[in-house]
Scaffold this motif. Structure first.
Motif, short mmCIF file in Angstrom:
data_model
loop_
_atom_site.label_atom_id
_atom_site.label_comp_id
_atom_site.label_asym_id
_atom_site.label_seq_id
_atom_site.Cartn_x
_atom_site.Cartn_y
_atom_site.Cartn_z
N LEU A 1 -29.64 8.92 0.31
CA LEU A 1 -30.31 10.17 0.70
C LEU A 1 -29.90 11.36 -0.18
CD1 LEU A 1 -30.00 9.79 4.57
CD2 LEU A 1 -31.96 9.24 3.10
N ASP A 2 -28.74 11.27 -0.80
CA ASP A 2 -28.24 12.37 -1.62
C ASP A 2 -27.41 11.77 -2.76
OD1 ASP A 2 -27.04 14.57 -2.79
OD2 ASP A 2 -26.39 15.46 -0.90
N ALA A 3 -28.01 11.67 -3.93
CA ALA A 3 -27.38 10.99 -5.07
C ALA A 3 -26.09 11.69 -5.53
CB ALA A 3 -28.36 10.89 -6.23
N ARG A 4 -25.85 12.92 -5.06
CA ARG A 4 -24.61 13.61 -5.43
C ARG A 4 -23.41 13.08 -4.66
NH1 ARG A 4 -26.60 19.39 -3.82
NH2 ARG A 4 -27.29 18.02 -2.16
N ARG A 5 -23.68 12.38 -3.55
CA ARG A 5 -22.60 11.89 -2.69
C ARG A 5 -22.33 10.42 -2.92
NH1 ARG A 5 -22.97 13.81 3.40
NH2 ARG A 5 -23.81 11.73 3.56
N LEU B 1 0.83 -1.21 0.00
CA LEU B 1 0.00 0.00 0.00
C LEU B 1 0.86 1.25 0.00
CD1 LEU B 1 -2.45 -1.06 2.85
CD2 LEU B 1 -3.01 -0.97 0.41
N THR B 2 0.30 2.34 -0.51
CA THR B 2 0.89 3.65 -0.30
C THR B 2 0.38 4.17 1.06
OG1 THR B 2 -0.95 4.89 -1.28
CG2 THR B 2 0.81 4.14 -2.79
N VAL B 3 0.99 5.22 1.54
CA VAL B 3 0.52 5.81 2.81
C VAL B 3 -0.92 6.28 2.69
CG1 VAL B 3 0.87 7.70 4.45
CG2 VAL B 3 2.84 6.44 3.59
N SER B 4 -1.27 6.89 1.56
CA SER B 4 -2.64 7.38 1.36
C SER B 4 -3.63 6.23 1.33
CB SER B 4 -2.74 8.19 0.07
OG SER B 4 -1.95 9.36 0.16
N GLN B 5 -3.26 5.14 0.67
CA GLN B 5 -4.14 3.98 0.63
C GLN B 5 -4.32 3.39 2.03
OE1 GLN B 5 -1.98 1.67 -2.23
NE2 GLN B 5 -3.16 2.46 -3.96
N PHE B 6 -3.21 3.29 2.76
CA PHE B 6 -3.30 2.81 4.14
C PHE B 6 -4.23 3.70 4.96
CE2 PHE B 6 -1.77 3.64 8.46
CZ PHE B 6 -2.13 2.44 9.05
N ALA B 7 -4.07 5.01 4.83
CA ALA B 7 -4.88 5.95 5.61
C ALA B 7 -6.37 5.76 5.33
CB ALA B 7 -4.46 7.38 5.32
N VAL B 8 -6.72 5.52 4.07
CA VAL B 8 -8.12 5.30 3.71
C VAL B 8 -8.63 4.00 4.35
CG1 VAL B 8 -9.67 4.72 1.79
CG2 VAL B 8 -8.12 6.68 1.61
N LEU B 9 -7.86 2.93 4.23
CA LEU B 9 -8.28 1.65 4.83
C LEU B 9 -8.44 1.78 6.34
CD1 LEU B 9 -6.15 -1.00 2.88
CD2 LEU B 9 -8.50 -0.24 2.43
N GLU B 10 -7.48 2.47 6.98
CA GLU B 10 -7.54 2.66 8.43
C GLU B 10 -8.78 3.46 8.82
OE1 GLU B 10 -4.42 3.90 11.86
OE2 GLU B 10 -4.68 5.34 10.23
N ALA B 11 -9.06 4.54 8.11
CA ALA B 11 -10.23 5.36 8.43
C ALA B 11 -11.52 4.56 8.27
CB ALA B 11 -10.27 6.60 7.53
N LEU B 12 -11.62 3.79 7.20
CA LEU B 12 -12.83 3.00 6.99
C LEU B 12 -12.97 1.88 8.00
CD1 LEU B 12 -12.82 2.87 3.08
CD2 LEU B 12 -14.29 4.28 4.56
N LEU B 13 -11.84 1.29 8.40
CA LEU B 13 -11.89 0.24 9.42
C LEU B 13 -12.37 0.82 10.75
CD1 LEU B 13 -11.27 -2.74 10.15
CD2 LEU B 13 -8.99 -1.96 10.85
N ASN B 14 -11.87 2.00 11.10
CA ASN B 14 -12.20 2.61 12.39
C ASN B 14 -13.56 3.29 12.41
OD1 ASN B 14 -9.89 1.91 13.89
ND2 ASN B 14 -8.73 3.46 12.78
N LYS B 15 -13.97 3.90 11.30
CA LYS B 15 -15.19 4.71 11.29
C LYS B 15 -16.34 4.08 10.54
CE LYS B 15 -12.54 8.97 11.62
NZ LYS B 15 -13.10 10.05 12.40
N GLY B 16 -16.06 3.04 9.76
CA GLY B 16 -17.11 2.43 8.94
C GLY B 16 -17.26 3.21 7.64
N PRO B 17 -18.29 2.87 6.84
CA PRO B 17 -18.50 3.54 5.56
C PRO B 17 -18.61 5.06 5.74
CG PRO B 17 -19.91 1.62 5.74
CD PRO B 17 -19.28 1.83 7.09
N LEU B 18 -17.98 5.79 4.80
CA LEU B 18 -17.97 7.25 4.89
C LEU B 18 -18.25 7.88 3.54
CD1 LEU B 18 -14.69 7.83 6.96
CD2 LEU B 18 -17.04 8.24 7.75
N PRO B 19 -18.96 9.02 3.55
CA PRO B 19 -19.06 9.80 2.32
C PRO B 19 -17.65 10.25 1.91
CG PRO B 19 -20.62 10.59 3.96
CD PRO B 19 -19.71 9.61 4.65
N MET B 20 -17.44 10.41 0.62
CA MET B 20 -16.13 10.77 0.10
C MET B 20 -15.55 12.01 0.80
SD MET B 20 -14.03 9.63 -2.31
CE MET B 20 -14.75 9.06 -3.81
N GLY B 21 -16.35 13.03 1.03
CA GLY B 21 -15.87 14.25 1.68
C GLY B 21 -15.41 14.02 3.12
N GLU B 22 -16.16 13.22 3.86
CA GLU B 22 -15.77 12.90 5.23
C GLU B 22 -14.53 12.02 5.26
OE1 GLU B 22 -18.92 11.51 7.85
OE2 GLU B 22 -20.35 12.80 6.80
#
Length: 159
Positions: free
Chosen positions: A104-108, A51-72
């Motif tokens: 709830l919001d098809a733009r997200r 993984l790259t650091v950015s990829q790791f950060a995304v996986l870590e955030a999703l593991l800890n917080k669950g599914p997220l909107p792209m902006g969050e």
């Protein structure tokens, strides 16, 4: 003592030729070196898992917080608007995350881990946590608490 963090004779509060006090310069350099060191350690762990650091950060955030909107998700990993879609696209291509439209919001778009992504995150995150814990063990728990207190005070004073 490490270069840039030494105590030279004289008043550390006097401005240097660059206009910054030696004390402030030592603080900025010291904080920067700590962050660089922790980043290098995380990058090494991420690379070991492909993984790259950015990829790791995304996986870590999703593991800890669950599914997220792209902006969050972007805010959670401290990424720029242009970077996060590219990172998510690469992870999607590897079957590690999936995107779906927000009901709830098809733009997200909502980003979540796939079972493969969850499995990888559950391997790499503990590896990284152990490495960072080893690094931060240079400070006692009380010293770490003090650093956290000081960082919060800095952030409150600079909003």
């Amino acid at each position: 003592m490490e270069e840039g963090l030494n105590e030279k004779s004289g008043d550390v509060t006097e401005p240097t030729a660059a206009g910054m006090t030696r004390l402030d310069s030592q603080l900025v350099i010291g904080l920067h070196r700590v962050v660089q060191d922790l980043d290098r350690r995380t990058a090494s762990i991420a690379r070991a898992h492909g993984l790259t650091v950015s990829q790791f950060a995304v996986l870590e955030a999703l593991l800890n917080k669950g599914p997220l909107p792209m902006g969050e998700l972007r805010e959670a990993v401290l990424s720029s608007e242009g970077t996060i879609p590219v990172v998510v696209r690469h992870l999607q291509g590897r079957g590690l995350v999936e995107r779906r439209r927000d009901d709830l919001d098809a733009r997200r778009s909502i980003v979540s881990l796939t079972s493969s992504g969850c499995e990888l995150a559950e391997q790499v995150c503990p590896d990284n946590a152990r490495e960072l814990e080893r690094s931060l063990a240079a400070w006692s728990p009380e010293e770490r608490s003090e650093v956290v207190r000081l960082v919060r005070a800095y952030r409150r004073g600079n909003r």
